[in-house]
Write a protein that holds these residues in place. Structure first.
Motif, short mmCIF file in Angstrom:
data_model
loop_
_atom_site.label_atom_id
_atom_site.label_comp_id
_atom_site.label_asym_id
_atom_site.label_seq_id
_atom_site.Cartn_x
_atom_site.Cartn_y
_atom_site.Cartn_z
N GLY A 174 0.79 -1.23 0.00
CA GLY A 174 0.00 0.00 0.00
C GLY A 174 0.82 1.28 0.00
O GLY A 174 0.52 2.22 -0.73
N SER A 220 3.54 1.99 -1.32
CA SER A 220 4.24 2.28 -2.58
C SER A 220 3.35 2.96 -3.61
O SER A 220 3.87 3.49 -4.60
CB SER A 220 4.82 0.99 -3.16
OG SER A 220 3.78 0.12 -3.58
N SER A 221 2.05 2.96 -3.39
CA SER A 221 1.13 3.60 -4.34
C SER A 221 0.97 5.09 -4.08
O SER A 221 0.45 5.81 -4.94
CB SER A 221 -0.25 2.94 -4.24
OG SER A 221 -0.18 1.59 -4.61
N TYR A 240 1.63 -8.81 -8.18
CA TYR A 240 1.98 -7.53 -7.58
C TYR A 240 2.32 -6.49 -8.65
O TYR A 240 2.81 -5.41 -8.35
CB TYR A 240 3.14 -7.68 -6.59
CG TYR A 240 4.41 -8.23 -7.20
CD1 TYR A 240 5.41 -7.37 -7.67
CD2 TYR A 240 4.63 -9.59 -7.31
CE1 TYR A 240 6.57 -7.85 -8.23
CE2 TYR A 240 5.78 -10.09 -7.86
CZ TYR A 240 6.75 -9.22 -8.33
OH TYR A 240 7.90 -9.70 -8.90
N ALA A 287 0.62 -4.38 -10.25
CA ALA A 287 -0.01 -3.06 -10.09
C ALA A 287 0.87 -2.11 -9.27
O ALA A 287 0.69 -0.90 -9.35
CB ALA A 287 -1.37 -3.21 -9.43
N TYR A 288 1.83 -2.65 -8.53
CA TYR A 288 2.68 -1.83 -7.67
C TYR A 288 4.08 -1.61 -8.27
O TYR A 288 4.89 -0.90 -7.68
CB TYR A 288 2.81 -2.47 -6.29
CG TYR A 288 1.45 -2.71 -5.69
CD1 TYR A 288 0.75 -1.66 -5.09
CD2 TYR A 288 0.83 -3.96 -5.76
CE1 TYR A 288 -0.51 -1.86 -4.56
CE2 TYR A 288 -0.43 -4.16 -5.23
CZ TYR A 288 -1.09 -3.11 -4.64
OH TYR A 288 -2.34 -3.31 -4.12
N ARG A 291 6.55 -0.02 -10.88
CA ARG A 291 6.66 1.13 -11.79
C ARG A 291 7.67 0.78 -12.87
O ARG A 291 8.58 0.00 -12.65
CB ARG A 291 7.08 2.38 -11.02
CG ARG A 291 6.04 2.75 -9.96
CD ARG A 291 6.51 3.90 -9.12
NE ARG A 291 5.62 4.10 -7.99
CZ ARG A 291 5.18 5.28 -7.61
NH1 ARG A 291 5.55 6.37 -8.26
NH2 ARG A 291 4.38 5.38 -6.57
N TRP A 338 13.10 0.04 -2.38
CA TRP A 338 12.71 -0.40 -3.72
C TRP A 338 13.78 -1.29 -4.32
O TRP A 338 14.94 -1.21 -3.95
CB TRP A 338 12.55 0.81 -4.65
CG TRP A 338 11.57 1.83 -4.22
CD1 TRP A 338 11.81 2.88 -3.38
CD2 TRP A 338 10.20 1.92 -4.61
NE1 TRP A 338 10.66 3.63 -3.22
CE2 TRP A 338 9.67 3.07 -3.97
CE3 TRP A 338 9.38 1.17 -5.44
CZ2 TRP A 338 8.35 3.46 -4.14
CZ3 TRP A 338 8.07 1.56 -5.60
CH2 TRP A 338 7.56 2.69 -4.96
#
Length: 171
Positions: free
Chosen positions: A45, A47-48, A116, A118-119, A121, A140
């Motif tokens: 969460g 990271s969004s 995962y 969606a998280y 980049r 990261w």
């Protein structure tokens, strides 16, 4: 009777050691316990969120006198218990690595279907440079596929962001 007490103490300590050994998560190596961490969406969460951190990246990987160039996008994956265990398995480290892509793909991870994406980049790598902005503070993993015309190598490096810009070179 004085011998019985030390024997009982030794027996109790041995039993306690056996119980504790049963709690171990797996063998411990250079990267720590090798046990898998379950995928938990709540770990991602943070990271969004939008943030004021950014990464200015550069690829400068060389092997056997050859310079390697980016062959795709650079991925930025949040450091969570799940991704840390996954990357320890795939790359043999949670700090940094340069591993042939074929070896990474041949390794098996626990819960390989955990989604995962969606998280994660992604940034284009052009002329050996990439950039991420609007990042929240946190840990990261940078992942960059590179090649010198032959088989690809995957570079991995863990970074920490805070407010402000950090410069990172993937050697």
């Amino acid at each position: 009777m004085s011998i019985a007490r030390p024997l009982l103490t030794l027996a109790a300590l041995t039993a306690a050691g056996g119980v504790l050994a049963g709690c171990a998560t797996g063998p411990v190596g250079p990267g720590g316990p090798s046990g898998a961490a379950p995928f938990n969406v709540s770990d991602f969460g943070w990271s969004s969120a939008a943030g004021r951190a950014s990464i200015e990246g550069r690829v400068d990987y060389r092997r056997d006198g050859q310079a390697f160039a980016c062959t795709g996008s650079v991925a930025l994956t949040p450091d969570t218990p799940y991704t840390r265990a996954r990357f320890r398995t795939l790359y043999g480290s949670t700090d940094r690595a340069a591993i042939p892509e074929a070896i990474v793909r041949a390794r098996t991870v626990a819960d390989p279907n955990a989604d995962y994406r969606a998280y994660v980049r992604s940034a284009v790598c052009e002329n050996g440079r990439f950039d991420f902005s609007g990042l929240p503070s946190g840990g990261w993993f940078l992942i960059a596929p590179v090649s010198a015309g032959g088989d690809r190598v995957v570079l991995m490096r863990r970074v920490d962001t805070r407010s402000g810009r950090i410069a990172v070179t993937l050697p």
